[in-house]
Design a protein around this motif. Structure first.
Motif, PDB file in Angstrom:
ATOM      1  N   ILE A  62       8.146  -1.753   0.946  1.00 42.71           N
ATOM      2  CA  ILE A  62       6.655  -1.497   1.573  1.00 42.71           C
ATOM      3  C   ILE A  62       6.963  -2.261   2.986  1.00 42.71           C
ATOM      4  O   ILE A  62       6.293  -1.721   3.829  1.00 42.71           O
ATOM      5  CB  ILE A  62       5.682  -2.144   0.529  1.00 42.71           C
ATOM      6  N   LEU A  63       7.590  -3.505   2.998  1.00 45.91           N
ATOM      7  CA  LEU A  63       7.456  -4.167   4.086  1.00 45.91           C
ATOM      8  C   LEU A  63       8.608  -3.545   5.298  1.00 45.91           C
ATOM      9  O   LEU A  63       8.058  -3.515   6.313  1.00 45.91           O
ATOM     10  CB  LEU A  63       8.166  -5.616   4.039  1.00 45.91           C
ATOM     11  N   GLU A  64       9.497  -2.757   4.631  1.00 46.13           N
ATOM     12  CA  GLU A  64      10.352  -2.038   5.715  1.00 46.13           C
ATOM     13  C   GLU A  64       9.432  -0.622   6.297  1.00 46.13           C
ATOM     14  O   GLU A  64      10.089   0.034   7.212  1.00 46.13           O
ATOM     15  CB  GLU A  64      11.570  -1.557   4.953  1.00 46.13           C
ATOM     16  N   GLY A  65       8.432  -0.378   5.493  1.00 45.78           N
ATOM     17  CA  GLY A  65       7.621   0.877   6.018  1.00 45.78           C
ATOM     18  C   GLY A  65       8.168   2.227   5.436  1.00 45.78           C
ATOM     19  O   GLY A  65       7.949   3.396   5.815  1.00 45.78           O
ATOM     20  N   TYR A  66       9.139   2.052   4.420  1.00 46.99           N
ATOM     21  CA  TYR A  66       9.766   3.190   3.701  1.00 46.99           C
ATOM     22  C   TYR A  66       9.148   3.537   2.145  1.00 46.99           C
ATOM     23  O   TYR A  66       9.302   4.570   1.803  1.00 46.99           O
ATOM     24  CB  TYR A  66      11.072   2.856   3.377  1.00 46.99           C
ATOM     25  N   ARG A  67       8.088   2.873   2.034  1.00 48.88           N
ATOM     26  CA  ARG A  67       7.366   3.187   0.697  1.00 48.88           C
ATOM     27  C   ARG A  67       5.788   2.809   0.917  1.00 48.88           C
ATOM     28  O   ARG A  67       5.511   1.644   1.586  1.00 48.88           O
ATOM     29  CB  ARG A  67       7.886   2.239  -0.512  1.00 48.88           C
ATOM     30  N   GLU A  68       5.073   3.454   0.487  1.00 48.66           N
ATOM     31  CA  GLU A  68       3.340   3.267   0.679  1.00 48.66           C
ATOM     32  C   GLU A  68       2.979   2.482  -0.357  1.00 48.66           C
ATOM     33  O   GLU A  68       3.356   2.442  -1.450  1.00 48.66           O
ATOM     34  CB  GLU A  68       2.801   4.841   0.836  1.00 48.66           C
ATOM     35  N   ARG A  69       2.001   1.757  -0.078  1.00 47.20           N
ATOM     36  CA  ARG A  69       1.273   1.052  -1.117  1.00 47.20           C
ATOM     37  C   ARG A  69       0.020   1.661  -1.488  1.00 47.20           C
ATOM     38  O   ARG A  69      -0.595   2.203  -0.608  1.00 47.20           O
ATOM     39  CB  ARG A  69       1.095  -0.553  -0.448  1.00 47.20           C
ATOM     40  N   ASP A  70      -0.517   1.257  -2.651  1.00 50.70           N
ATOM     41  CA  ASP A  70      -1.830   1.645  -3.167  1.00 50.70           C
ATOM     42  C   ASP A  70      -3.023   0.785  -2.583  1.00 50.70           C
ATOM     43  O   ASP A  70      -4.248   1.301  -2.587  1.00 50.70           O
ATOM     44  CB  ASP A  70      -1.768   1.825  -4.576  1.00 50.70           C
ATOM     45  N   GLY A  71      -2.595  -0.268  -2.316  1.00 50.64           N
ATOM     46  CA  GLY A  71      -3.761  -1.166  -1.870  1.00 50.64           C
ATOM     47  C   GLY A  71      -3.282  -2.424  -1.210  1.00 50.64           C
ATOM     48  O   GLY A  71      -2.017  -2.826  -1.003  1.00 50.64           O
ATOM     49  N   GLY A  72      -4.111  -3.427  -0.901  1.00 49.70           N
ATOM     50  CA  GLY A  72      -3.552  -4.633  -0.113  1.00 49.70           C
ATOM     51  C   GLY A  72      -3.136  -4.380   1.354  1.00 49.70           C
ATOM     52  O   GLY A  72      -3.558  -3.405   2.107  1.00 49.70           O
TER      53      GLY A  72
END
Length: 167
Positions: free
Chosen positions: A44-54
């Motif tokens: 998530i921090l690298e920008g390679y996975r989407e987050r659902d919230g936060g």
């Protein structure tokens, strides 16, 4: 984060209530048992996975929309890199250096990770530990402001492990 794919109505919460900040010059390790969400958090921090919230902020940007600008400013050392086995160490680093606006010198990085004697060797001829050194070199070639390391010393002998931590 909800994993993609055909799941019934089940939702897996891989990451929940994670909060931390990292200042310039700090080294932070994310530790925990398998399945704790470490890799998901880092992706998530690298920008390679989407987050659902936060929210997430990396180098002042939301990694979900940072795109090329964020990727030019970070280096990533994955658990395994799929480097072209037929390229030499120098060729693959030269190719990757072209992705960055102000990369480090290929020769400097090769020396830094201890691959000077293998600079002209093809990736397929490298030992497992030498391939890990190449992975670290790929993370450093763009002269990143921030470096993500995913188990960077796996497969290294004790001396090479110490050298990697010194780098």
């Amino acid at each position: 984060y909800t994993p993609p794919g055909p799941l019934s109505d089940a939702v897996v919460q891989a990451v929940r209530d994670v909060s931390f900040a990292v200042d310039a010059g700090e080294v932070v390790a994310v530790l925990g048992p398998n399945g704790a969400g470490k890799t998901t958090t880092v992706e998530i921090l690298e920008g390679y996975r989407e987050r659902d919230g936060g929210t997430a902020t990396v180098l002042g940007m939301d990694p979900a929309v940072g795109g090329t600008e964020l990727r030019r400013r970070v280096g990533i050392v994955l658990q395994e890199t799929g480097a072209d086995p037929y390229l030499t160490v120098t060729e693959i680093l030269t190719r990757h250096a072209e992705y960055y606006p102000a990369p480090r010198s290929v020769g400097e990085v090769v020396e830094l990770v201890g691959l000077a004697e293998k600079a002209d060797a093809r990736v397929k001829a490298l030992s497992g530990g030498q391939k890990r050194r190449l992975d670290v070199a790929l993370g450093l070639i763009g002269d990143p402001e921030l470096l993500f390391l995913d188990e960077p010393t796996t497969g290294l002998d004790p001396a090479a492990r110490r050298q990697a931590w010194e780098v």
